[in-house]
Design an enzyme around this catalytic site. Structure first.
Site, PDB file in Angstrom:
ATOM      1  N   CYS A   1      32.451  -6.261  20.847  1.00  0.00           N
ATOM      2  CA  CYS A   1      32.821  -7.907  21.611  1.00  0.00           C
ATOM      3  C   CYS A   1      32.322  -8.926  20.713  1.00  0.00           C
ATOM      4  O   CYS A   1      33.012  -8.957  19.623  1.00  0.00           O
ATOM      5  CB  CYS A   1      32.153  -7.748  22.794  1.00  0.00           C
ATOM      6  SG  CYS A   1      33.147  -8.972  24.162  1.00  0.00           S
TER       7      CYS A   1
ATOM      8  N   HIS B   1      32.301  -2.824  26.297  1.00  0.00           N
ATOM      9  CA  HIS B   1      30.725  -2.471  26.444  1.00  0.00           C
ATOM     10  C   HIS B   1      30.590  -1.325  27.391  1.00  0.00           C
ATOM     11  O   HIS B   1      31.477  -0.812  27.678  1.00  0.00           O
ATOM     12  CB  HIS B   1      30.267  -3.793  27.110  1.00  0.00           C
ATOM     13  CG  HIS B   1      30.206  -5.006  26.501  1.00  0.00           C
ATOM     14  ND1 HIS B   1      29.208  -5.346  25.386  1.00  0.00           N
ATOM     15  CD2 HIS B   1      31.076  -6.115  26.549  1.00  0.00           C
ATOM     16  CE1 HIS B   1      29.422  -6.549  25.026  1.00  0.00           C
ATOM     17  NE2 HIS B   1      30.485  -7.223  25.634  1.00  0.00           N
TER      18      HIS B   1
END
Ligand code: GLN
Length: 249
Positions: A98, A195
């Site tokens: 990310c 994630h």
């Protein structure tokens, strides 16, 4: 004569700043999957007050963080860009999630503010609205099972010509919510918005990283099989939930 134990050096960049949604669990997964096979692992945590070195690294990990934390980290890492680039071009294994993934590209544009990226991968990111949030599943050549996890990002990432995505989104948003692409694969760099943390429920991804790092370090990337019944059951729960239509995108 005792056999030489294959061992890897793992560098965890800025865990105090970049550690959203359990990203640090990726490090635990990598070390455990080495230990369970009788292989060695040495983890170096790099703080913002440290000077990172990649000369002896096998796997480098960068997690996710807010725009503010990304800016702090990026300034620090830009000073080490040449060394990190040599590591990548030499086949070093780099996992970036990310916020860390966005920093791999040329730039991250946040309105009028443009953060210069590390330029390790031909890609760029701009912040858009709305944020892309929710569970995600991705079909990827690096994993026999769909890669499952959680995404929460404002950034829209566009890959340059010739940069492969990690895979195709089968649930969720991925790189930009439109292209159907998620993440990037470049040499031994794996970037992703996933994630969760990423690796515990996606053992195929963990072993892809370990195998490549072991091959580069010792010329032998072979990995003994592990009993992944628990990991695969956890993966399957999410795949079934997302692909059955039970959960809405
Ligand atoms: N700050 C970035 C974004 O919102 C990354 C967020 C994250 O790492 N989850 O796009």
């Amino acid at each position: 004569m005792s056999a030489v134990v294959r061992s890897l050096n793992i560098v965890h960049l800025y865990p105090e700043l970049l550690n959203l949604y359990g990203d640090g669990g990726n490090i635990i997964t990598l070390t455990k999957r080495l230990e369970w096979r009788g292989l060695g692992a040495c983890v170096a945590e790099v703080a913002i007050s440290d000077t990172p070195t990649f000369a002896d690294a096998d796997i480098v990990f960068i997690g996710g963080g807010s725009d503010r934390e990304q800016a702090i980290v990026c300034e620090h890492l830009l000073e080490r860009r040449a060394e990190l680039s040599s590591f990548v071009e030499d086949g070093g294994v780099l996992l970036a999630v990310c916020g860390g993934y966005q920093l791999l590209g040329h730039s991250y544009a946040m309105g009028d503010d443009v953060l210069e990226g590390l330029g390790l991968v031909d890609m760029e990111t701009r912040r858009g609205a709305p944020r892309l949030i929710g569970n995600v599943a991705v079909e990827s050549p690096v994993s026999p099972q769909p890669v499952v996890g959680y995404e929460n990002h404002g950034g829209r990432t566009t890959l340059g010509e010739g940069v492969e995505p990690l895979g195709r989104v089968v649930f969720g948003h991925g790189n930009d919510g439109e292209s159907g692409e998620e993440g990037c694969l470049y040499r031994n760099v794996l970037g992703t918005y996933v994630h969760g943390p990423l690796l515990p429920k996606n053992p195929g991804v963990a072993d892809w990283l370990l195998s490549r790092a072991l091959d580069r370090r010792c010329g032998d990337g072979s990995l003994d099989p592990l009993d992944d019944a628990v990991e695969l059951a956890a993966n399957k729960v999410m795949v079934d939930r997302l692909l059955s239509g039970e959960e809405k995108e």
